[in-house]
Design an enzyme around this catalytic site. Structure first.
Site, short mmCIF file in Angstrom:
data_model
loop_
_atom_site.label_atom_id
_atom_site.label_comp_id
_atom_site.label_asym_id
_atom_site.label_seq_id
_atom_site.Cartn_x
_atom_site.Cartn_y
_atom_site.Cartn_z
N CYS A 115 13.37 61.98 64.02
CA CYS A 115 14.02 62.46 65.24
C CYS A 115 13.23 63.64 65.83
CB CYS A 115 15.48 62.80 64.94
SG CYS A 115 16.52 62.88 66.39
N HIS A 218 17.77 58.11 63.02
CA HIS A 218 18.02 58.72 61.72
C HIS A 218 18.16 57.63 60.66
CE1 HIS A 218 18.53 63.01 62.71
NE2 HIS A 218 18.91 62.56 63.89
N GLU A 220 17.95 57.85 57.53
CA GLU A 220 18.69 58.33 56.35
C GLU A 220 20.19 58.09 56.49
OE1 GLU A 220 17.38 60.23 58.64
OE2 GLU A 220 18.75 61.88 59.13
#
Ligand code: MN
Length: 245
Positions: A115, A218, A220
């Site tokens: 990001c 993102h 994750e």
């Protein structure tokens, strides 16, 4: 064999809305980034708020660097004045991260940009950002989703034969938490993912001296709804292991 030590950049905030420690200044990173790095076989360490002069010393200890997400980057770092829709930025954090990134590039460490981290690497390589997606008239889809990060929002179109194409199938659903986007692409970088409206969602290095892949979303937070996003982290650890040979 020793596990590779992976540095993760930290944000710098004051705690609010907590029962204890309210008003305390903290260095923070998103737990899911550390968890994904651990799961991929790395040993994550958060690099705290520090004097940028110490950056090279940190990098000397590390085997890889993750630039995590966060607030806007001060437009002074891509030679622009702030426009009306810029959001909160912190040039002190920017300076720390730019120093870390430059030191990591000098040492040819593998780097993963998430990001804001992708945007920062683009800027360090001489690129620029749209300070707000409304500055880009072609933008037609919502890039600031109100749903949680484990909810997919829009598709990413992946460039054929790119490194990213070995990880994500074309038109994979991703989350989207960015009101800014890359405008001019930095030196030695190519775009490897776009949203349907052409907004840049991924870049990667084609310069052999710059070991970098970055995504605007993102991953994750997206692993739970689609485990394919874990491959971004597995690939990063693969690059770290290859770099150590
Ligand atoms: Mn997006």
């Amino acid at each position: 064999m020793k596990k590779p030590l992976i540095g993760i950049t930290s944000g710098d905030r004051y705690l609010y809305q907590t029962d204890n420690y309210s008003g305390v200044r903290v260095s923070y990173s998103m737990a899911q980034v550390s968890e994904a790095i651990s799961q991929a076989g790395g040993l994550p360490v958060i690099i705290p708020v520090h004097d940028p002069v110490q950056s090279a010393a940190y990098i000397d200890h590390l085997d890889g660097l993750v630039l995590q997400g966060g607030a806007d980057i001060s437009p002074q770092f891509y030679d622009q004045e702030p426009t009306e829709k810029i959001q909160r930025f912190d040039p002190r954090r920017d300076k720390r991260e730019i120093a870390l990134l430059r030191a990591a590039i000098d040492r040819q460490l593998p780097i993963l940009g998430l990001c804001r981290g992708m945007q920062l690497a683009n800027i360090v390589r001489g690129g620029s950002l749209f300070q707000d997606l409304s500055d880009r008239p072609e933008t037609t889809i919502a890039h600031v989703q109100l749903s949680d990060g484990d909810v997919p929002s829009h598709r990413i179109y992946v460039k054929e034969d790119s490194r990213l194409s070995e990880l994500l199938p074309n038109q994979t659903m991703i989350n989207s938490y960015h009101h800014q986007a890359i405008d001019q692409v930095g030196e030695g970088l190519v775009v490897s993912g776009w949203a349907e409206d052409g907004v840049i969602e991924a870049i990667e290095s084609v310069d052999p001296d710059f070991n970098f892949l970055g995504v605007q979303y993102h991953p994750e937070q997206a692993i739970d709804y689609n485990p394919v996003h874990f491959l971004i982290f597995r690939d990063f650890l693969d690059r770290v292991h290859t770099n150590q040979l």
